[in-house]
Design a protein around this motif. Structure first.
Motif, PDB file in Angstrom:
ATOM      1  N   ASN A  16      19.863   2.674   2.950  1.00  0.00           N
ATOM      2  CA  ASN A  16      18.547   2.982   2.398  1.00  0.00           C
ATOM      3  C   ASN A  16      17.997   4.255   3.063  1.00  0.00           C
ATOM      4  OD1 ASN A  16      15.775   3.038   1.860  1.00  0.00           O
ATOM      5  ND2 ASN A  16      15.646   0.798   1.773  1.00  0.00           N
ATOM      6  N   PRO A  17      17.851   5.348   2.306  1.00  0.00           N
ATOM      7  CA  PRO A  17      17.445   6.616   2.927  1.00  0.00           C
ATOM      8  C   PRO A  17      16.000   6.587   3.414  1.00  0.00           C
ATOM      9  CG  PRO A  17      17.551   6.849   0.535  1.00  0.00           C
ATOM     10  CD  PRO A  17      18.079   5.475   0.852  1.00  0.00           C
ATOM     11  N   ARG A  18      15.168   5.734   2.845  1.00  0.00           N
ATOM     12  CA  ARG A  18      13.769   5.624   3.283  1.00  0.00           C
ATOM     13  C   ARG A  18      13.709   4.976   4.662  1.00  0.00           C
ATOM     14  NH1 ARG A  18      14.967   4.578  -1.556  1.00  0.00           N
ATOM     15  NH2 ARG A  18      15.133   2.332  -1.293  1.00  0.00           N
ATOM     16  N   VAL A  19      14.573   3.989   4.879  1.00  0.00           N
ATOM     17  CA  VAL A  19      14.632   3.367   6.205  1.00  0.00           C
ATOM     18  C   VAL A  19      15.178   4.368   7.223  1.00  0.00           C
ATOM     19  CG1 VAL A  19      15.742   1.552   7.563  1.00  0.00           C
ATOM     20  CG2 VAL A  19      14.863   1.032   5.277  1.00  0.00           C
ATOM     21  N   GLN A 162       2.191  -2.119   1.419  1.00  0.00           N
ATOM     22  CA  GLN A 162       3.194  -2.424   0.394  1.00  0.00           C
ATOM     23  C   GLN A 162       2.552  -2.756  -0.953  1.00  0.00           C
ATOM     24  OE1 GLN A 162       5.452  -6.140   0.766  1.00  0.00           O
ATOM     25  NE2 GLN A 162       7.300  -4.894   0.727  1.00  0.00           N
ATOM     26  N   MET A 163       1.411  -3.422  -0.911  1.00  0.00           N
ATOM     27  CA  MET A 163       0.697  -3.747  -2.152  1.00  0.00           C
ATOM     28  C   MET A 163       0.224  -2.484  -2.856  1.00  0.00           C
ATOM     29  SD  MET A 163       0.460  -7.049  -2.303  1.00  0.00           S
ATOM     30  CE  MET A 163      -0.676  -7.122  -3.686  1.00  0.00           C
ATOM     31  N   ILE A 164      -0.243  -1.514  -2.066  1.00  0.00           N
ATOM     32  CA  ILE A 164      -0.969  -0.364  -2.610  1.00  0.00           C
ATOM     33  C   ILE A 164      -0.042   0.698  -3.182  1.00  0.00           C
ATOM     34  CG2 ILE A 164      -2.517   1.559  -1.953  1.00  0.00           C
ATOM     35  CD1 ILE A 164      -3.779  -0.347   0.129  1.00  0.00           C
ATOM     36  N   VAL A 165       1.155   0.834  -2.611  1.00  0.00           N
ATOM     37  CA  VAL A 165       2.030   1.957  -2.988  1.00  0.00           C
ATOM     38  C   VAL A 165       2.708   1.678  -4.326  1.00  0.00           C
ATOM     39  CG1 VAL A 165       4.003   3.348  -2.336  1.00  0.00           C
ATOM     40  CG2 VAL A 165       2.338   2.669  -0.595  1.00  0.00           C
ATOM     41  N   GLU A 166       2.134   2.250  -5.372  1.00  0.00           N
ATOM     42  CA  GLU A 166       2.658   2.014  -6.731  1.00  0.00           C
ATOM     43  C   GLU A 166       3.921   2.834  -6.989  1.00  0.00           C
ATOM     44  OE1 GLU A 166      -0.055   3.196  -9.782  1.00  0.00           O
ATOM     45  OE2 GLU A 166       1.124   2.296 -11.396  1.00  0.00           O
ATOM     46  N   HIS A 167       3.920   4.084  -6.520  1.00  0.00           N
ATOM     47  CA  HIS A 167       5.073   4.966  -6.760  1.00  0.00           C
ATOM     48  C   HIS A 167       5.099   6.018  -5.669  1.00  0.00           C
ATOM     49  CE1 HIS A 167       2.042   7.681  -8.259  1.00  0.00           C
ATOM     50  NE2 HIS A 167       1.677   6.799  -9.189  1.00  0.00           N
ATOM     51  N   ILE A 188       9.218   4.091   4.747  1.00  0.00           N
ATOM     52  CA  ILE A 188      10.014   3.012   4.165  1.00  0.00           C
ATOM     53  C   ILE A 188       9.546   2.715   2.734  1.00  0.00           C
ATOM     54  CG2 ILE A 188      10.487   0.523   4.334  1.00  0.00           C
ATOM     55  CD1 ILE A 188      10.607   0.944   7.408  1.00  0.00           C
ATOM     56  N   LEU A 189       8.245   2.828   2.498  1.00  0.00           N
ATOM     57  CA  LEU A 189       7.706   2.568   1.157  1.00  0.00           C
ATOM     58  C   LEU A 189       7.845   3.784   0.243  1.00  0.00           C
ATOM     59  CD1 LEU A 189       4.437   0.677   2.147  1.00  0.00           C
ATOM     60  CD2 LEU A 189       6.453  -0.314   1.056  1.00  0.00           C
ATOM     61  N   ARG A 226      -4.779   6.809  -2.579  1.00  0.00           N
ATOM     62  CA  ARG A 226      -5.318   5.489  -2.942  1.00  0.00           C
ATOM     63  C   ARG A 226      -6.009   4.781  -1.784  1.00  0.00           C
ATOM     64  NH1 ARG A 226      -1.842   3.532  -7.352  1.00  0.00           N
ATOM     65  NH2 ARG A 226      -1.901   5.276  -8.809  1.00  0.00           N
ATOM     66  N   VAL A 258     -11.069   5.601  -2.757  1.00  0.00           N
ATOM     67  CA  VAL A 258      -9.928   5.166  -1.940  1.00  0.00           C
ATOM     68  C   VAL A 258     -10.310   3.848  -1.260  1.00  0.00           C
ATOM     69  CG1 VAL A 258      -8.969   7.464  -1.507  1.00  0.00           C
ATOM     70  CG2 VAL A 258     -10.682   6.555   0.069  1.00  0.00           C
ATOM     71  N   VAL A 259      -9.333   2.957  -1.165  1.00  0.00           N
ATOM     72  CA  VAL A 259      -9.521   1.702  -0.430  1.00  0.00           C
ATOM     73  C   VAL A 259      -9.562   2.042   1.055  1.00  0.00           C
ATOM     74  CG1 VAL A 259      -8.487  -0.540   0.116  1.00  0.00           C
ATOM     75  CG2 VAL A 259      -8.312   0.373  -2.213  1.00  0.00           C
TER      76      VAL A 259
END
Lengths: 488, 488
Positions: A16-19, A162-167, A188-189, A226, A258-259
């Motif tokens: 996983n390149p994000r990790v 993790q909830m917030i990151v849509e894309h 990672i996200l 966001r 923004v939250v």
């Protein structure tokens, strides 16, 4: 086909390149090296120092901070409920005070076995106590159903991000310098960190102008911001926000949609309580009246910090304010995949938010232990700050709060060249030299982010009071030697 | 712009769509409904039953399974190390046996405070004991540096899957039926589940032909399969693999270049130890000789299951075998972002792998408690299996292992139509009717996956021995009523 070591199925090139991209300096190269040196010392290898001093991480009990006695009496009893049986009452009463026994009985009644999975959101009885604590702290009511117990604040931050990151074009505003949990999690996200800079020349101050600049610049690059992360008191920077500043931040968040994510884990580590008291974002928000009804805020707290310092136990909570019902349901679902936060961590949350009260048998001891730790932290923070400010080329803002100082060091051209030669940034080079000369393990500033061309490091001020002067002396001596060695 | 509830910043439509997609039936609609009914009962609402029987989750201690006394004595002592001081020796010895005191001293010496962050990989002393346990279990050496302690096996599975999933076209082979942690995690990681089917008509048997079919079909669709998950003993299906079968699986993995992930959390829940003993994949792999050197295997274990049943504590470990050095480093890095697994969970791992030995003061009691739980589980598994097989239209394979039965129910056309009417699958409809009539909460088969057109549910056999006949009676009565009500 043979799975030879040269032809592994899973390698760093196809993982996983994000990790792979994520970095977490607090336990990075320096910390790994310090573990090795510690093992060397244990095996009798001769080094220029006798012990490793781990100032890389806010881990008070590893530096002998004694846990609060009442807390541990209760956790000891809930582990072995046979002690609470009537037939053992006489002997148990010789080892445990009556209020610890009463609390353990109450918890056992409401929790059941600490070995059973609990409600995924956290034990209802404990969430009720958290809500009472928040209401008392802020002067505004809190709702137990909006509280989620977690395995430390880190787990809560990871879950909500993790909830917030849509894309991958979603941006999250983070301070620079920041606690690297944020950049690691965003990597990672696969989300975009949207950095805003704290102003070192103004005591690591945070201005709304800088927030807006950061937001606008991200927008110009097509990033959809966001959420805004505020760490208060700051980590690694130790500043504590004024109420006025917090109101502006809330206004900014509302205006820019923004939250607000409020990392408030150091809320009791406040070292100038008169000039810079702690206010929670919840409190400030509620004081702003009905036009802020429905404002979306998530606040994090932890048992790891403050005078509790029970970080190995992994406990904490977050409170939701103004979140959409559909999101609350989704947060519950994600929590349930992990089953539940560990129950002993939940119990420590209960103890943190509901310690012995005046008039109860354990109150005096609790208060003394708490104050001793607190006063000692204030003293050590000041002493280390003074040490840093006495060093050639070094300046350090005072800590209003938290457990860290983040001094700036101005290094010579020779030192910078030597760092380059060694394949390190100047701050990494300096920090590694400190570790190798003194056994003191700090974290280089580049792990947190800093203005380009500057060099910092983060050090806790947690070494034992009786060793603290030696510790400051070690750093002073090292710094002088380093500056002399690389003088231009 | 006002953050009104109708215009929230974060909603289920703009949240992370991968998280939204994830499903976890074990704590899904039925479990949430059962919590509501439980609260109703507590508030005096009249329902057709007196209590909720949570058979949706393997949570022994919530159904009054008594924890192993020795384990809890040790955890109680490490919480409150003052008890270990010489001045308290006389009183402490009246409450705790000498071997519990000795173990607590040894752990305190090696762990330090349970409130301090530990090594991110887990406490070295405990990893050494895990390695000894594995070596003794398998007859082949184990390396403590290849062992990672985790917050339950779930956290280990999530961490390793996260490492493996390079992009959204990576496939992970999972059994159907499966434990929904796997599909939920793959949804969040945006990876492709590659399902292989267990054969219900052959005792939930697993064939290499089916593995190959599954792999080939995924390949045909452009999916790059990187890993194979085996749950042994099976969850929810309870089968236990033969050595011969396991050798074939290893050969398959090598031939097709997939990393083998062995979920072995039920390794001591073995109910036909003579006909179907447990073998670990590590053991079978090592028995296959040097041509399998370097084979990539990750095995998971947990304190939540077996006779330990300490699931609320969140502890477990995984062992790496044959993994590339770069991946081992990356796993360490990711572990460090979460700081460390909770220390009390780690301590329970130590106790699980190193229980009292023959000749030690606590041995007899430990052995009796262990055997009592074990024998009782065997009895209850058989009793519930017989109940299911006595029901009209219901068949159920025996449990070789684990904590669950997964019966198939054949429902009438009327029942299927009524389910459709209610917007549910037939198995969800049946399970919800069971909950509403009896208070027994199971999990519908669709949460695990099943052959299209079939209906199952998963039930633990953990209700208390003294209530077990009533429990079986409740199910029998409900099933008869349900079948009569919807008879075609």
């Amino acid at each position: 086909m043979v799975n030879e070591s040269s032809s592994k199925i899973l390698t760093s090139t196809n993982m996983n390149p994000r990790v792979r991209k994520a970095e977490y300096a607090v336990r990075g190269e320096l910390a790994i090296k310090s573990e090795k040196l510690k093992a060397d010392l244990a095996h009798g290898v001769s080094l220029p120092f006798k012990r490793i001093v781990p100032c890389n991480i806010g881990n008070p009990q590893i530096l002998d901070q004694k846990p609060i006695t009442f807390f541990r009496q209760v956790t000891s009893l809930v582990e072995y409920p046979d002690l609470l049986k009537d037939e053992n009452a006489e002997i148990t009463s010789k080892l445990y005070p009556s209020d610890a026994i009463a609390r353990a009985k109450l918890l056992t009644k409401n929790v059941g076995s600490v070995g059973a999975y609990s409600h995924s959101q956290g034990i209802p009885h404990i969430r009720e106590n958290v809500a009472k604590f928040i209401a008392e702290r802020d002067g505004y009511p809190a709702d137990p159903s909006m509280i989620y117990l977690t395995q430390g604040a880190s787990a809560g931050v990871q879950l909500t991000l993790q909830m917030i990151v849509e894309h991958s074009n979603v941006g999250i505003m983070i301070p620079i310098p920041q606690y690297p949990l944020y950049t690691a999690t965003l990597a990672i996200l696969d989300a975009k960190p949207v950095p805003y800079y704290l102003d070192e020349s103004k005591g690591w101050g945070l201005t709304v102008e800088e927030l807006q600049r950061s937001y606008d610049e991200a927008a110009k690059n097509g990033v959809e911001t966001r959420a805004l992360v505020i760490i208060n008191p700051g980590n690694p920077t130790g500043q504590c926000l004024t109420e006025e500043n917090m109101r502006e931040i809330i206004e900014f968040s509302k205006k820019n949609r923004v939250v607000l994510l409020a990392d408030e884990v150091y809320q009791t580590n406040i070292y100038q309580p008169d000039q810079r008291p702690f206010h929670s974002f919840k409190e400030v928000l509620k004081s702003m009246g009905p036009s802020y009804e429905g404002f979306e805020l998530i606040s994090f707290h932890s048992i790891s910090k403050g005078m509790v310092g029970e970080c190995g136990r992994r406990g904490g909570y977050f409170e939701l304010e103004g979140m959409d019902k559909s999101i609350i349901e989704q947060i519950y679902k994600v929590s349930s995949i992990g089953l539940c936060p560990n129950v002993q961590g939940q119990i420590m949350v209960d103890l943190m938010v509901n310690p012995p009260k005046k008039g109860e048998p354990s109150y005096a001891q609790y208060q003394k232990e708490y104050d001793d730790i607190y006063q000692s932290l204030i003293k050590r923070a000041k002493k280390l700050e003074n040490t840093f400010n006495s060093l050639e080329g070094c300046t350090c803002n005072p800590a209003d709060g938290a457990m860290y100082l983040f001094p700036q060091i101005r290094l010579s051209k020779n030192a910078i060249a030597a760092a380059k030669e060694a394949g390190k940034t100047p701050d990494e080079f300096y920090s590694m030299a400190m570790l190798e000369a003194t056994g003191v393990c700090v974290v280089a500033g580049s792990g947190f982010g800093q203005v380009d061309g500057t060099a910092h490091f983060r050090s806790t001020f947690l070494p034992q009071p009786e060793l603290f002067d030696d510790f400051c002396g070690l750093i002073k001596k090292f710094h002088e030697d380093f500056m002399n060695k690389y003088r231009d």
